[in-house]
Design a protein around this motif. Structure first.
Motif, PDB file in Angstrom:
ATOM      1  N   GLU A 178     -24.570 -46.529 -26.455  1.00 32.97           N
ATOM      2  CA  GLU A 178     -23.126 -46.728 -26.508  1.00 32.97           C
ATOM      3  C   GLU A 178     -22.407 -45.917 -25.443  1.00 32.97           C
ATOM      4  O   GLU A 178     -21.434 -46.386 -24.838  1.00 32.97           O
ATOM      5  CB  GLU A 178     -22.600 -46.345 -27.897  1.00 32.97           C
ATOM      6  N   ARG A 179     -22.870 -44.705 -25.208  1.00 29.63           N
ATOM      7  CA  ARG A 179     -22.220 -43.857 -24.207  1.00 29.63           C
ATOM      8  C   ARG A 179     -22.273 -44.500 -22.827  1.00 29.63           C
ATOM      9  O   ARG A 179     -21.286 -44.485 -22.085  1.00 29.63           O
ATOM     10  CB  ARG A 179     -22.890 -42.485 -24.183  1.00 29.63           C
ATOM     11  N   SER A 180     -23.394 -45.060 -22.488  1.00 28.80           N
ATOM     12  CA  SER A 180     -23.524 -45.720 -21.190  1.00 28.80           C
ATOM     13  C   SER A 180     -22.594 -46.916 -21.085  1.00 28.80           C
ATOM     14  O   SER A 180     -21.991 -47.165 -20.042  1.00 28.80           O
ATOM     15  CB  SER A 180     -24.972 -46.157 -20.971  1.00 28.80           C
ATOM     16  N   ALA A 181     -22.472 -47.681 -22.176  1.00 28.75           N
ATOM     17  CA  ALA A 181     -21.570 -48.828 -22.177  1.00 28.75           C
ATOM     18  C   ALA A 181     -20.122 -48.384 -22.008  1.00 28.75           C
ATOM     19  O   ALA A 181     -19.343 -49.002 -21.276  1.00 28.75           O
ATOM     20  CB  ALA A 181     -21.746 -49.628 -23.468  1.00 28.75           C
ATOM     21  N   ARG A 182     -19.743 -47.290 -22.683  1.00 23.95           N
ATOM     22  CA  ARG A 182     -18.378 -46.766 -22.539  1.00 23.95           C
ATOM     23  C   ARG A 182     -18.132 -46.283 -21.110  1.00 23.95           C
ATOM     24  O   ARG A 182     -17.047 -46.458 -20.556  1.00 23.95           O
ATOM     25  CB  ARG A 182     -18.133 -45.624 -23.531  1.00 23.95           C
ATOM     26  N   ASP A 183     -19.141 -45.683 -20.511  1.00 26.28           N
ATOM     27  CA  ASP A 183     -18.992 -45.176 -19.145  1.00 26.28           C
ATOM     28  C   ASP A 183     -18.747 -46.316 -18.161  1.00 26.28           C
ATOM     29  O   ASP A 183     -17.960 -46.171 -17.224  1.00 26.28           O
ATOM     30  CB  ASP A 183     -20.241 -44.392 -18.741  1.00 26.28           C
ATOM     31  N   ILE A 184     -19.410 -47.439 -18.366  1.00 22.13           N
ATOM     32  CA  ILE A 184     -19.202 -48.597 -17.484  1.00 22.13           C
ATOM     33  C   ILE A 184     -17.737 -49.018 -17.511  1.00 22.13           C
ATOM     34  O   ILE A 184     -17.098 -49.174 -16.465  1.00 22.13           O
ATOM     35  CB  ILE A 184     -20.107 -49.764 -17.919  1.00 22.13           C
ATOM     36  N   ALA A 185     -17.200 -49.210 -18.703  1.00 21.09           N
ATOM     37  CA  ALA A 185     -15.805 -49.640 -18.820  1.00 21.09           C
ATOM     38  C   ALA A 185     -14.857 -48.589 -18.277  1.00 21.09           C
ATOM     39  O   ALA A 185     -13.883 -48.902 -17.576  1.00 21.09           O
ATOM     40  CB  ALA A 185     -15.484 -49.948 -20.283  1.00 21.09           C
ATOM     41  N   ASN A 392     -16.570 -63.928 -21.841  1.00 20.68           N
ATOM     42  CA  ASN A 392     -17.680 -64.221 -22.755  1.00 20.68           C
ATOM     43  C   ASN A 392     -17.716 -63.272 -23.949  1.00 20.68           C
ATOM     44  O   ASN A 392     -17.394 -62.095 -23.820  1.00 20.68           O
ATOM     45  CB  ASN A 392     -18.999 -64.136 -21.994  1.00 20.68           C
ATOM     46  N   PRO A 393     -18.110 -63.779 -25.098  1.00 17.59           N
ATOM     47  CA  PRO A 393     -18.063 -62.986 -26.329  1.00 17.59           C
ATOM     48  C   PRO A 393     -18.943 -61.746 -26.261  1.00 17.59           C
ATOM     49  O   PRO A 393     -19.970 -61.718 -25.577  1.00 17.59           O
ATOM     50  CB  PRO A 393     -18.585 -63.951 -27.395  1.00 17.59           C
ATOM     51  N   ARG A 394     -18.535 -60.726 -26.977  1.00 22.02           N
ATOM     52  CA  ARG A 394     -19.340 -59.507 -27.081  1.00 22.02           C
ATOM     53  C   ARG A 394     -20.588 -59.777 -27.922  1.00 22.02           C
ATOM     54  O   ARG A 394     -20.607 -60.669 -28.775  1.00 22.02           O
ATOM     55  CB  ARG A 394     -18.540 -58.387 -27.739  1.00 22.02           C
ATOM     56  N   ARG A 395     -21.614 -58.972 -27.666  1.00 25.89           N
ATOM     57  CA  ARG A 395     -22.819 -59.007 -28.491  1.00 25.89           C
ATOM     58  C   ARG A 395     -23.092 -57.618 -29.037  1.00 25.89           C
ATOM     59  O   ARG A 395     -22.824 -56.610 -28.374  1.00 25.89           O
ATOM     60  CB  ARG A 395     -24.047 -59.454 -27.663  1.00 25.89           C
ATOM     61  N   THR A 396     -23.653 -57.555 -30.221  1.00 25.66           N
ATOM     62  CA  THR A 396     -24.105 -56.280 -30.750  1.00 25.66           C
ATOM     63  C   THR A 396     -25.358 -55.857 -30.004  1.00 25.66           C
ATOM     64  O   THR A 396     -26.018 -56.664 -29.327  1.00 25.66           O
ATOM     65  CB  THR A 396     -24.422 -56.382 -32.241  1.00 25.66           C
ATOM     66  N   ALA A 397     -25.705 -54.593 -30.135  1.00 25.25           N
ATOM     67  CA  ALA A 397     -26.922 -54.093 -29.498  1.00 25.25           C
ATOM     68  C   ALA A 397     -28.142 -54.837 -30.035  1.00 25.25           C
ATOM     69  O   ALA A 397     -29.084 -55.127 -29.279  1.00 25.25           O
ATOM     70  CB  ALA A 397     -27.057 -52.597 -29.721  1.00 25.25           C
ATOM     71  N   GLU A 398     -28.125 -55.144 -31.314  1.00 22.14           N
ATOM     72  CA  GLU A 398     -29.259 -55.860 -31.903  1.00 22.14           C
ATOM     73  C   GLU A 398     -29.387 -57.258 -31.290  1.00 22.14           C
ATOM     74  O   GLU A 398     -30.489 -57.695 -30.941  1.00 22.14           O
ATOM     75  CB  GLU A 398     -29.094 -55.962 -33.424  1.00 22.14           C
ATOM     76  N   TYR A 425     -25.055 -54.424 -24.585  1.00 16.57           N
ATOM     77  CA  TYR A 425     -24.381 -55.370 -23.700  1.00 16.57           C
ATOM     78  C   TYR A 425     -23.474 -54.590 -22.758  1.00 16.57           C
ATOM     79  O   TYR A 425     -22.717 -53.705 -23.189  1.00 16.57           O
ATOM     80  CB  TYR A 425     -23.581 -56.348 -24.559  1.00 16.57           C
ATOM     81  N   GLU A 426     -23.505 -54.930 -21.476  1.00 13.39           N
ATOM     82  CA  GLU A 426     -22.734 -54.176 -20.488  1.00 13.39           C
ATOM     83  C   GLU A 426     -21.230 -54.295 -20.698  1.00 13.39           C
ATOM     84  O   GLU A 426     -20.454 -53.467 -20.207  1.00 13.39           O
ATOM     85  CB  GLU A 426     -23.106 -54.612 -19.068  1.00 13.39           C
ATOM     86  N   CYS A 427     -20.773 -55.316 -21.426  1.00 15.40           N
ATOM     87  CA  CYS A 427     -19.347 -55.497 -21.697  1.00 15.40           C
ATOM     88  C   CYS A 427     -18.933 -54.946 -23.062  1.00 15.40           C
ATOM     89  O   CYS A 427     -17.793 -55.159 -23.501  1.00 15.40           O
ATOM     90  CB  CYS A 427     -18.986 -56.982 -21.633  1.00 15.40           C
ATOM     91  N   GLU A 428     -19.821 -54.258 -23.708  1.00 16.30           N
ATOM     92  CA  GLU A 428     -19.611 -53.836 -25.100  1.00 16.30           C
ATOM     93  C   GLU A 428     -18.323 -53.053 -25.291  1.00 16.30           C
ATOM     94  O   GLU A 428     -17.618 -53.231 -26.293  1.00 16.30           O
ATOM     95  CB  GLU A 428     -20.808 -52.985 -25.538  1.00 16.30           C
ATOM     96  N   ALA A 429     -17.972 -52.167 -24.363  1.00 17.02           N
ATOM     97  CA  ALA A 429     -16.826 -51.274 -24.538  1.00 17.02           C
ATOM     98  C   ALA A 429     -15.634 -51.692 -23.679  1.00 17.02           C
ATOM     99  O   ALA A 429     -14.740 -50.872 -23.438  1.00 17.02           O
ATOM    100  CB  ALA A 429     -17.232 -49.841 -24.198  1.00 17.02           C
ATOM    101  N   TRP A 430     -15.579 -52.933 -23.256  1.00 16.04           N
ATOM    102  CA  TRP A 430     -14.478 -53.372 -22.391  1.00 16.04           C
ATOM    103  C   TRP A 430     -13.146 -53.155 -23.094  1.00 16.04           C
ATOM    104  O   TRP A 430     -13.052 -53.345 -24.308  1.00 16.04           O
ATOM    105  CB  TRP A 430     -14.672 -54.831 -22.016  1.00 16.04           C
ATOM    106  N   PRO A 431     -12.105 -52.749 -22.352  1.00 14.40           N
ATOM    107  CA  PRO A 431     -10.872 -52.304 -23.020  1.00 14.40           C
ATOM    108  C   PRO A 431     -10.038 -53.399 -23.664  1.00 14.40           C
ATOM    109  O   PRO A 431      -9.103 -53.093 -24.421  1.00 14.40           O
ATOM    110  CB  PRO A 431     -10.091 -51.626 -21.881  1.00 14.40           C
ATOM    111  N   GLU A 432     -10.287 -54.667 -23.366  1.00 15.72           N
ATOM    112  CA  GLU A 432      -9.550 -55.757 -23.992  1.00 15.72           C
ATOM    113  C   GLU A 432     -10.537 -56.832 -24.434  1.00 15.72           C
ATOM    114  O   GLU A 432     -11.612 -56.998 -23.842  1.00 15.72           O
ATOM    115  CB  GLU A 432      -8.545 -56.372 -23.015  1.00 15.72           C
ATOM    116  N   PRO A 433     -10.191 -57.589 -25.488  1.00 11.23           N
ATOM    117  CA  PRO A 433     -11.076 -58.685 -25.918  1.00 11.23           C
ATOM    118  C   PRO A 433     -11.059 -59.830 -24.922  1.00 11.23           C
ATOM    119  O   PRO A 433     -10.195 -59.911 -24.046  1.00 11.23           O
ATOM    120  CB  PRO A 433     -10.467 -59.104 -27.267  1.00 11.23           C
ATOM    121  N   VAL A 434     -12.015 -60.720 -25.053  1.00 15.34           N
ATOM    122  CA  VAL A 434     -12.072 -61.874 -24.160  1.00 15.34           C
ATOM    123  C   VAL A 434     -10.801 -62.701 -24.317  1.00 15.34           C
ATOM    124  O   VAL A 434     -10.182 -62.727 -25.377  1.00 15.34           O
ATOM    125  CB  VAL A 434     -13.316 -62.744 -24.448  1.00 15.34           C
TER     126      VAL A 434
END
Length: 522
Positions: A178-185, A392-398, A425-434
């Protein structure tokens, strides 16, 4: 892009990086009448063309734009169409002026998302100088919002970081937590001028609205359009949102409009494996093939050759290193045109001898790294991510981990050979929904007879957007399908098939519809 033949890997990258999805349908709102709305100021703006050199965003662009053959401009668009009086962005255009009696403008998108239409149109300058399309149209390549010379431009990583493989790979499943995903965003928000508002404005819904502003600002009553790969999504969405404003449309290498994002990705992985095996069979016919003489063993031979690079990158003469990810990018993207397979085979042979320079050169070509170490020009990696995250829709890690496992099972030559325990998912923590309704295309072909005939071009052995997607796109658009026998991703107006170019040109210029069984071959 570096010319008609060498541009193909970038079009391939375009399809590699895009993803589709399906959900409960919700159609875009009917377009407003600009004369009665705040959008009128954008439709009526004057477009002032001038020299293209100031628009170059890479060394490659500088070489292409300095010829004097083209002129360039910027068109203002609302950052948020719900607030047209709010902040604005600018969409950059490159024009190859019509050589003869002009029908209008032909808007061109190369794919991606993140592909530069300016770079593509400039790269194909010889086509506009000699062919009938360049005689009858002002050919317009545009950098979609967030890309290249358009502003604000999405910015996440430096060139040095891209060299080191810092950005997440959309098909590598390499975001560990999760930390890595947050860092991307967070990096993309912090580094993009305009922050969250600008970063989250680059979804395809807004790009489609921009296309209609471009149409009007360029003085065209109706839009003529050519879109490759992801550009097929933009074209189809435009046809659905603005059917009354469409004159002619050709989409090439169509994304399958009926598949969910995971299902579409898996069809891509399956196609990449099939293409790799075809390339391995070609390699096996030559002497000293690094993949061996038995194509059935080629995947294992490839894994044995490239997997050690994960722990021991190969030093090259210029002080750089060839990594595992570099090699996967080069081989996957450069196999997107059968004519390039011998080049990939030679690079693999050199790699087997301990020389990484040829493979690294292919990787640089495929991902748009210039000789000065800068990235950009043909494809904007940062904008690619941002657009996908808004589409594109978010996906859970699973869910993402399971998708990765299925993907490597479908394309074992891409399997790094290490257990995929958990991938985010690389878009997991994006600041706005699709902001895109899904599916992004319904059955628009017969809506009150509003949509004019369209043409979908589909290559039977397309490694990036499999042929079934072209069949489905033509059906949903209610238009024609041109089937092209061969292995390639993107073929229209590249000067590689007289058969294709004649049919595509006839459709764009004279609105001719080919017969139902129309076929060409490469």
């Amino acid at each position: 892009m570096f010319g008609a033949r060498s541009m193909l890997p970038v079009l391939g990258l375009a399809s590699l990086l895009l993803v589709g999805a399906c959900a409960a349908p919700a159609r875009p709102p009917a377009p407003p009448e600009p004369a009665d709305t705040a959008l009128a100021q954008f439709h009526a703006q004057e477009v002032v063309f001038g020299p293209c050199e100031p628009y170059a965003s890479s060394a490659t662009d500088e070489a292409l734009y300095g010829s004097g053959r083209f002129d360039c401009a910027r068109v203002q668009v609302p950052l948020d169409y719900a607030e047209p009086d709010g902040p604005r962005g600018e969409v950059a255009l490159l024009r190859a002026k019509a050589r003869g009696e002009k029908i209008g403008s032909l808007l061109v998108n190369p794919g991606g998302p993140g592909g530069s239409g300016m770079n593509l149109v400039a790269s194909l300058g010889a086509s506009w100088d000699t062919g009938p399309v360049g005689e009858r149209f002002d050919v317009i390549g545009f950098d979609p919002r967030g890309v290249g010379a358009s502003t604000p431009r999405v910015t996440c990583w430096t060139d040095a970081e891209i060299d080191r493989g810092v950005p997440p790979g959309p098909y590598r499943f390499d975001v560990p937590d999760e930390r890595s995903a947050r860092d991307i965003a967070q990096r993309c928000v912090q580094n993009t001028p305009g922050g969250v508002e600008a970063l989250t404005s680059v979804g395809s819904v807004n790009v489609v609205q921009d296309m209609d502003v471009l149409r009007a600002a360029l003085g065209d009553e109706k839009l003529s359009y050519l879109g490759f790969s992801y550009g097929s999504e933009l074209g189809a969405m435009y046809a659905e949102a603005f059917p009354q404003n469409l004159r002619a449309m050709v989409v090439d290498g169509a994304v399958h409009p009926e598949l969910s994002e995971p299902d579409f990705r898996l069809t891509q992985f399956t196609a990449w494996q099939e293409t790799f095996e075809r390339m391995a069979a070609l390699c096996a016919t030559g002497p000293d093939c690094a993949l061996g003489t038995d194509p059935a063993q080629a995947t294992e031979r490839f894994q044995d050759l490239v997997r050690p690079l994960q722990d021991r990158p190969l030093s090259t003469a210029d002080g750089r290193e060839l990594t595992y990810d570099d090699t996967i990018e080069a081989v996957t993207l450069m196999q997107f045109a059968e004519a390039q397979w011998p080049v990939v085979v030679r690079a693999l042979d050199e790699l087997a001898r301990g020389r990484g320079e040829p493979m690294l050169a292919l990787r640089d070509l495929a991902v748009g790294r210039g000789p000065d170490g800068s990235y950009g020009g043909s494809l904007d990696i940062d904008a690619n991510l941002a657009t996908r995250c808004m589409d594109n829709p978010r996906r859970t890690a699973e869910e993402h981990t399971e998708l990765g496992r299925q993907a490597f099972a479908a394309a074992p030559f891409l399997d790094p050979g290490r257990p995929l325990d958990r991938a985010h998912y690389e878009c997991e923590a994006w600041p706005e929904p699709v902001d895109r309704d899904l599916p992004w295309l319904g059955g628009v072909g017969g809506v009150d007879g509003e949509l004019p005939p369209t043409l979908t071009v589909s290559v039977t052995g397309d490694p990036g957007t499999p042929h079934e997607g072209g069949i489905a796109m033509a059906r949903l658009l209610g238009g024609s399908l041109l089937t092209v026998e061969g292995v390639q991703h993107g073929i229209s107006l590249l000067g590689q098939s007289e058969c294709v170019d004649e049919i595509v040109g006839g459709h764009l210029i004279d609105l001719r519809t080919p017969p139902a069984d129309a076929r060409c071959s490469l």
